[in-house]
Design an enzyme around this catalytic site. Structure first.
Site, short mmCIF file in Angstrom:
data_model
loop_
_atom_site.label_atom_id
_atom_site.label_comp_id
_atom_site.label_asym_id
_atom_site.label_seq_id
_atom_site.Cartn_x
_atom_site.Cartn_y
_atom_site.Cartn_z
N ALA A 34 -0.18 -16.48 12.73
CA ALA A 34 0.18 -15.21 14.23
C ALA A 34 1.10 -16.03 15.31
O ALA A 34 1.52 -16.72 15.16
CB ALA A 34 -1.91 -15.28 14.66
N THR A 35 1.52 -14.71 15.78
CA THR A 35 2.54 -15.38 16.86
C THR A 35 1.88 -16.22 17.71
O THR A 35 2.42 -17.17 18.32
CB THR A 35 2.31 -13.85 17.37
OG1 THR A 35 3.55 -12.89 16.38
CG2 THR A 35 4.17 -14.54 18.94
N MET A 38 2.40 -19.63 16.15
CA MET A 38 3.88 -20.19 16.27
C MET A 38 4.59 -21.08 17.40
O MET A 38 5.13 -21.54 17.75
CB MET A 38 4.48 -18.72 16.11
CG MET A 38 5.80 -19.60 15.06
SD MET A 38 7.32 -17.48 14.67
CE MET A 38 7.31 -17.50 16.84
N LEU A 41 3.33 -23.97 17.81
CA LEU A 41 3.48 -25.11 17.29
C LEU A 41 4.92 -25.20 18.08
O LEU A 41 5.30 -27.21 18.34
CB LEU A 41 3.57 -24.59 15.50
CG LEU A 41 4.34 -25.61 15.11
CD1 LEU A 41 2.82 -27.21 15.13
CD2 LEU A 41 4.59 -24.60 13.59
N MET A 42 5.56 -24.55 17.95
CA MET A 42 6.72 -24.49 19.58
C MET A 42 6.40 -25.37 20.17
O MET A 42 6.98 -25.95 20.90
CB MET A 42 7.66 -23.03 19.79
CG MET A 42 8.06 -22.16 17.88
SD MET A 42 8.04 -20.36 18.71
CE MET A 42 9.63 -20.40 17.35
N GLU A 43 5.84 -24.86 21.02
CA GLU A 43 5.19 -25.60 22.38
C GLU A 43 4.97 -27.38 22.30
O GLU A 43 5.20 -28.31 23.08
CB GLU A 43 3.93 -24.73 23.68
CG GLU A 43 5.01 -23.90 23.66
CD GLU A 43 4.00 -23.48 25.18
OE1 GLU A 43 3.72 -24.74 26.14
OE2 GLU A 43 2.85 -22.65 25.10
N HIS A 69 9.48 -13.34 17.24
CA HIS A 69 8.65 -13.42 15.63
C HIS A 69 9.42 -12.61 14.60
O HIS A 69 8.66 -11.06 14.88
CB HIS A 69 7.48 -13.64 15.69
CG HIS A 69 6.60 -13.80 14.47
ND1 HIS A 69 5.12 -13.97 14.50
CD2 HIS A 69 6.48 -14.34 13.43
CE1 HIS A 69 4.34 -14.52 14.02
NE2 HIS A 69 5.70 -14.89 12.74
N ARG A 113 10.19 -26.03 30.33
CA ARG A 113 8.94 -26.97 30.49
C ARG A 113 9.16 -28.26 31.82
O ARG A 113 10.87 -28.67 32.33
CB ARG A 113 8.52 -28.24 29.27
CG ARG A 113 8.09 -27.67 28.18
CD ARG A 113 7.63 -28.28 26.82
NE ARG A 113 6.51 -29.03 27.39
CZ ARG A 113 4.96 -28.62 27.03
NH1 ARG A 113 5.28 -27.39 26.73
NH2 ARG A 113 4.09 -28.57 27.48
#
Length: 131
Positions: A34-35, A38, A41-43, A69, A113
């Site tokens: 799922a986008t 993803m 996980l990137m965050e 994506h 961030r």
């Protein structure tokens, strides 16, 4: 907060299973990574990359994500997300983010961030409950 070094990067990994598919989380109907997972996980990679530069009472919160994506990943494949610090503007830190599976790149983009004081930030968020 220590001096944040441009170019610092960190990679995090996950395996695609039923619980992180578009069908399971509701962002689609297919059994593919799922986008939103993803992006999460990137965050995570970005957050953990930045943590090494923060003092104990500090953390960071995501303020912006811009990703594409570009390829679907089926259940059973491993995915990685790499975050690289590319800019620091005061307490704002910008990353390039890229995700791959075992066959190549599946996503890319940028993420920002902001460094905050954990207790103060949480107290301000919790104050919404009493407003």
């Amino acid at each position: 907060m220590k001096e944040i070094k441009i170019g610092t990067e960190l990679t995090k990994g996950a395996t695609v299973d039923k619980l992180n598919t578009a069908a399971y989380i509701g962002s689609g109907i297919l059994d593919v990574y799922a986008t939103p997972m993803m992006i999460a996980l990137m965050e995570k990679a970005s957050s953990e990359c930045l943590m090494q530069f923060l003092d104990e009472e500090e953390t960071s919160v995501g303020t912006s994500v811009s990703i594409t994506h570009i390829s679907a990943t089926p259940i059973g494949m491993n995915v990685t997300a790499t975050a690289k610090i590319i800019a620091v503007n005061g307490r704002e830190v910008e990353f390039t983010i890229e995700a791959s599976d075992e066959k190549g790149k599946i996503g890319e983009g940028t993420h920002k961030r902001f460094i905050v004081f954990s207790e103060k930030f949480q107290a301000k968020a919790n104050s919404k409950l009493n407003a």
